[in-house]
Design an enzyme around this catalytic site. Structure first.
Site, mmCIF file in Angstrom:
data_model
loop_
_atom_site.group_PDB
_atom_site.id
_atom_site.type_symbol
_atom_site.label_atom_id
_atom_site.label_comp_id
_atom_site.label_asym_id
_atom_site.label_seq_id
_atom_site.Cartn_x
_atom_site.Cartn_y
_atom_site.Cartn_z
ATOM 1 C CG ASP A 1 33.328 58.123 42.656
ATOM 2 O OD1 ASP A 1 33.102 59.165 43.293
ATOM 3 O OD2 ASP A 1 32.985 57.947 41.468
ATOM 4 C CD GLN B 1 30.073 56.815 41.765
ATOM 5 O OE1 GLN B 1 29.548 57.763 41.203
ATOM 6 N NE2 GLN B 1 30.853 55.990 41.117
ATOM 7 C CE1 TYR C 1 27.601 37.092 38.033
ATOM 8 C CE2 TYR C 1 26.983 36.738 35.747
ATOM 9 C CZ TYR C 1 27.153 36.263 37.026
ATOM 10 O OH TYR C 1 26.868 34.961 37.324
ATOM 11 C CE LYS D 1 31.867 45.900 33.342
ATOM 12 N NZ LYS D 1 31.224 46.605 32.265
ATOM 13 C CG ASP D 2 35.077 49.588 42.474
ATOM 14 O OD1 ASP D 2 34.889 50.729 42.012
ATOM 15 O OD2 ASP D 2 35.050 49.322 43.676
ATOM 16 C CG ASP E 1 32.565 60.700 31.412
ATOM 17 O OD1 ASP E 1 32.710 61.933 31.268
ATOM 18 O OD2 ASP E 1 31.529 60.182 31.889
#
Ligand code: F6R
Ligand code: MG
Ligand code: MG
Length: 364
Positions: free
Chosen positions: A13, A93, A227, A230-231, A285
């Protein structure tokens, strides 16, 4: 450089249009032009899901090839330049480092790669999701390669009956462990039922040893006691003749299972299977989206894509996903819609705790 073919999907992204919901067409044009100019690739397909650009590439250089990774990195840098010019949201980003250093792993972009001998006919599906995490593939991959109620071939096709080996990664401890299915199914499920920590990296046929699936699973990093990393993930699946049929690979998505992500990476929501055209998460979103593009490989050429979820047989899944979304949204800031404290990407807890310091009394 060998005869084997490598299928690499690298995604990032680098700026949203508008907000975090889509990719501006100028970025996709730039990516196409960059890849077309490279001599490293046999073929490529550039696409997007939500605010992520996905570079699907074929070549003969093996996995983790520096040149191919650099090409992807430079492409994302070029797209970032356009995103900045247009003041797109969150430009750059996912490019976490200033300079490329040999491999895009750990630098922000997500990577899924497999090296294979192209079979007489080689159907593959590239699944790409937005607003969720790599462990989101655990449920569908288990269904495809291990659940006889999903995949009829496990029971009635001698080429699948021997089962599959699952490679699972512990994203926090940075360790890998293999499970042989079906006999170690219960052991596997102890781990992959916790997709925030354990994720299926790859799956291999026990009959042939061939790789059948791989995902963009990456390690999570401990940052300020939480943690992160996250992707929005991708996953590639080989189909037919010893692997799940195309329809068996698509079937798990008829149930929009709950995944972590959605608004601010801090909510649980249904993974909605959609066509490429519908892959723009809008409501809160989201809800999280997944697309499935099918290709026939032909001497490394990507013949396709076939946009699988642009099919009325997934209308019902979308309807169910909307019903689940309605229900969950009504819970607002309460768990289980909002994720547990350790899983949230955003939190104000430290600030609120500081503000309330001294106000907590002991209770017996
Ligand atoms: C989730 C996501 C969005 C953003 C949200 C807030 O993965 O990308 O839901 O988290 O729109 O974004 P910022 O913090 O950029 O205003
Ligand atoms: Mg974004
Ligand atoms: Mg995204």
């Amino acid at each position: 450089m060998g005869d084997k073919l490598t299928l690499s999907t690298i995604k990032a992204d680098v700026g949203g249009f508008v907000g975090h919901c889509g990719v501006h067409p100028d970025l996709l044009d730039e990516a196409r032009q960059r890849l077309a100019e490279s001599e490293l690739l046999l073929d490529f397909h550039v696409t997007s899901v939500g605010d992520d650009i996905n570079l699907i590439m074929t070549h003969r250089h093996g996995v983790e090839h520096e040149g191919v990774h650099r090409l992807a990195w430079d492409t994302f840098v070029a797209c970032t330049g356009i995103a900045r010019k247009l003041k797109l949201y969150g430009a750059g980003q996912d490019l976490l480092k200033d300079a490329f250093s040999g491999n895009v792993k750990g630098m922000g972009p997500g990577v899924a790669e497999m090296e294979l001998e192209e079979r007489e006919s080689e159907p593959v599906i590239v699944f790409m999701a937005d607003k969720t995490e790599p462990g989101a593939w655990n449920y569908p991959l288990f269904k495809m390669f291990a659940d006889p109620f999903n995949t009829a071939g496990l029971v009635i096709d001698p080429k699948l009956h021997g089962g599959f080996r699952f490679e699972v990664h512990d994203l926090m401890e940075h360790k890998a462990v293999d499970f042989n299915l079906p006999e170690e199914m219960y052991d596997l499920l102890v781990f992959i039922g916790a997709p925030g920590r354990f994720a299926i990296k790859s799956i291999f046929s026990r009959e042939t040893g061939w790789i059948g699936a791989t995902s963009s699973t990456q390690k999570l990093n401990l940052l300020a006691g939480r943690y992160v990393g996250k992707d929005d993930p991708v996953c590639m699946v080989r189909c037919q003749s010893g692997f799940p049929a195309v329809g068996e690979a698509l079937e798990p998505f008829a149930l929009p299972h709950l995944v972590s992500g959605w608004m601010r990476g801090s909510h649980s929501g249904p993974l909605m299977p959609v066509s490429h055209k519908q892959a723009h998460p809008t409501r809160f979103d989201g809800p999280p989206r997944v697309i499935a593009l099918g290709f026939q490989l032909c001497q490394g050429k990507l013949i396709g894509p076939q946009d699988f979820f642009a099919d009325p047989s997934y209308d019902r899944a979308r309807q169910v996903a909307n019903e689940i979304a309605d229900y969950l949204r009504r819970l607002g800031p309460f768990e289980p819609h909002r994720l547990g404290l350790e899983q949230m990407e955003y939190t104000t807890m430290p600030q609120v705790m500081t503000k309330l310091q001294g106000r907590f009394r002991e209770v017996d």
